[in-house]
Design a protein around this motif. Structure first.
Motif, PDB file in Angstrom:
ATOM      1  N   ALA A  37       6.008  24.355-103.941  1.00 28.98           N
ATOM      2  CA  ALA A  37       5.954  25.673-104.574  1.00 28.98           C
ATOM      3  C   ALA A  37       4.630  25.861-105.312  1.00 28.98           C
ATOM      4  CB  ALA A  37       7.128  25.852-105.534  1.00 28.98           C
ATOM      5  N   GLN A  38       4.178  24.835-105.997  1.00 31.25           N
ATOM      6  CA  GLN A  38       2.908  24.922-106.713  1.00 31.25           C
ATOM      7  C   GLN A  38       1.754  25.070-105.733  1.00 31.25           C
ATOM      8  OE1 GLN A  38       2.111  21.728-109.452  1.00 31.25           O
ATOM      9  NE2 GLN A  38       0.061  22.439-109.893  1.00 31.25           N
ATOM     10  N   ALA A  39       1.768  24.295-104.649  1.00 31.87           N
ATOM     11  CA  ALA A  39       0.711  24.389-103.646  1.00 31.87           C
ATOM     12  C   ALA A  39       0.710  25.772-102.997  1.00 31.87           C
ATOM     13  CB  ALA A  39       0.885  23.301-102.587  1.00 31.87           C
ATOM     14  N   TYR A  40       1.895  26.304-102.714  1.00 29.14           N
ATOM     15  CA  TYR A  40       2.000  27.636-102.131  1.00 29.14           C
ATOM     16  C   TYR A  40       1.431  28.687-103.091  1.00 29.14           C
ATOM     17  CZ  TYR A  40       3.936  32.005-100.431  1.00 29.14           C
ATOM     18  OH  TYR A  40       4.077  33.293-100.006  1.00 29.14           O
ATOM     19  N   ALA A  41       1.781  28.584-104.351  1.00 27.92           N
ATOM     20  CA  ALA A  41       1.292  29.552-105.340  1.00 27.92           C
ATOM     21  C   ALA A  41      -0.232  29.487-105.453  1.00 27.92           C
ATOM     22  CB  ALA A  41       1.940  29.294-106.698  1.00 27.92           C
ATOM     23  N   GLU A  42      -0.782  28.293-105.468  1.00 33.50           N
ATOM     24  CA  GLU A  42      -2.231  28.145-105.555  1.00 33.50           C
ATOM     25  C   GLU A  42      -2.915  28.722-104.320  1.00 33.50           C
ATOM     26  OE1 GLU A  42      -2.937  23.990-106.274  1.00 33.50           O
ATOM     27  OE2 GLU A  42      -2.072  24.090-108.279  1.00 33.50           O
TER      28      GLU A  42
ATOM     29  N   LEU B  38      -2.708  32.597-104.446  1.00 34.30           N
ATOM     30  CA  LEU B  38      -3.664  33.192-105.374  1.00 34.30           C
ATOM     31  C   LEU B  38      -5.090  33.085-104.867  1.00 34.30           C
ATOM     32  CD1 LEU B  38      -2.134  32.067-108.780  1.00 34.30           C
ATOM     33  CD2 LEU B  38      -2.138  34.363-107.796  1.00 34.30           C
ATOM     34  N   GLU B  39      -5.435  31.967-104.252  1.00 34.27           N
ATOM     35  CA  GLU B  39      -6.785  31.793-103.714  1.00 34.27           C
ATOM     36  C   GLU B  39      -7.029  32.772-102.563  1.00 34.27           C
ATOM     37  OE1 GLU B  39     -10.660  30.432-103.165  1.00 34.27           O
ATOM     38  OE2 GLU B  39      -9.298  30.282-104.865  1.00 34.27           O
ATOM     39  N   THR B  40      -6.065  32.917-101.676  1.00 29.43           N
ATOM     40  CA  THR B  40      -6.199  33.860-100.565  1.00 29.43           C
ATOM     41  C   THR B  40      -6.308  35.276-101.090  1.00 29.43           C
ATOM     42  OG1 THR B  40      -4.943  32.397 -99.112  1.00 29.43           O
ATOM     43  CG2 THR B  40      -5.105  34.695 -98.444  1.00 29.43           C
ATOM     44  N   LEU B  41      -5.466  35.605-102.040  1.00 29.95           N
ATOM     45  CA  LEU B  41      -5.495  36.929-102.649  1.00 29.95           C
ATOM     46  C   LEU B  41      -6.857  37.200-103.277  1.00 29.95           C
ATOM     47  CD1 LEU B  41      -3.774  39.420-103.462  1.00 29.95           C
ATOM     48  CD2 LEU B  41      -3.166  38.170-105.510  1.00 29.95           C
TER      49      LEU B  41
ATOM     50  N   ARG C 174      -0.868  45.523-102.286  1.00 31.27           N
ATOM     51  CA  ARG C 174      -0.513  45.511-100.860  1.00 31.27           C
ATOM     52  C   ARG C 174      -0.284  44.089-100.367  1.00 31.27           C
ATOM     53  NH1 ARG C 174      -4.664  49.543-100.345  1.00 31.27           N
ATOM     54  NH2 ARG C 174      -6.044  47.868 -99.702  1.00 31.27           N
ATOM     55  N   TYR C 175      -1.129  43.160-100.791  1.00 29.00           N
ATOM     56  CA  TYR C 175      -0.997  41.778-100.337  1.00 29.00           C
ATOM     57  C   TYR C 175       0.305  41.162-100.843  1.00 29.00           C
ATOM     58  CZ  TYR C 175      -2.403  37.115 -98.935  1.00 29.00           C
ATOM     59  OH  TYR C 175      -2.449  35.884 -98.339  1.00 29.00           O
ATOM     60  N   VAL C 176       0.635  41.405-102.092  1.00 26.18           N
ATOM     61  CA  VAL C 176       1.881  40.890-102.665  1.00 26.18           C
ATOM     62  C   VAL C 176       3.082  41.510-101.951  1.00 26.18           C
ATOM     63  CG1 VAL C 176       3.321  40.877-104.747  1.00 26.18           C
ATOM     64  CG2 VAL C 176       0.893  40.308-104.910  1.00 26.18           C
TER      65      VAL C 176
END
Length: 89
Positions: free
Chosen positions: A30-35, A38-41, A71-73
Motif C-alpha cells: 500500500a505504501q509503495a502504491y501510494a508513493e 503520487l510520483e506519477t501524478l 482527473r487522474y484521481v
C-alpha cells in the motif's frame, strides 16, 4: 525488506506468523502504491501544466495542475473499482 533470517537476539521468540507477514506485506504494498501514485501524478501533471518553470505558478498553471490531479484521481478510482469488482466475480 529483509527476508534473510530472524534477528539473532531473540531466535526462540521470533517464530514466523503468516498473518503478521501478510499484514506487513499489505502495508508495504500500500505504501509503495501510494508513493508510485503520487510520483506519477506529480510528473504527469507537471509535464502537462508547467510550461515555463519559475519561482511560482501562474493562475493558469495552478488551475491546470488542480484539474489534472482531480482527473487522474478520478480515473484511478474508476479503474480500481473495475479491477476489484472483476476479481470478486
Amino acid at each position: 525488506m529483509d527476508f534473510s533470517s530472524p534477528s539473532s537476539g531473540s531466535s526462540s521468540s521470533s517464530q514466523f506468523n503468516p498473518e503478521t507477514f501478510k499484514s506487513q506485506l499489505q502495508n508495504q504494498l500500500a505504501q509503495a502504491y501510494a508513493e508510485e501514485f503520487l510520483e506519477t501524478l506529480r510528473t504527469k501533471c507537471f509535464d502537462k501544466c508547467i510550461t515555463k518553470p519559475g519561482s511560482s505558478l501562474s493562475g493558469g498553471e495552478s488551475s491546470c495542475v488542480s484539474r489534472c490531479m482531480d482527473r487522474y484521481v478520478e480515473a484511478t478510482g474508476i479503474i480500481s473499482k473495475a479491477l476489484f469488482s472483476a476479481t470478486q466475480h
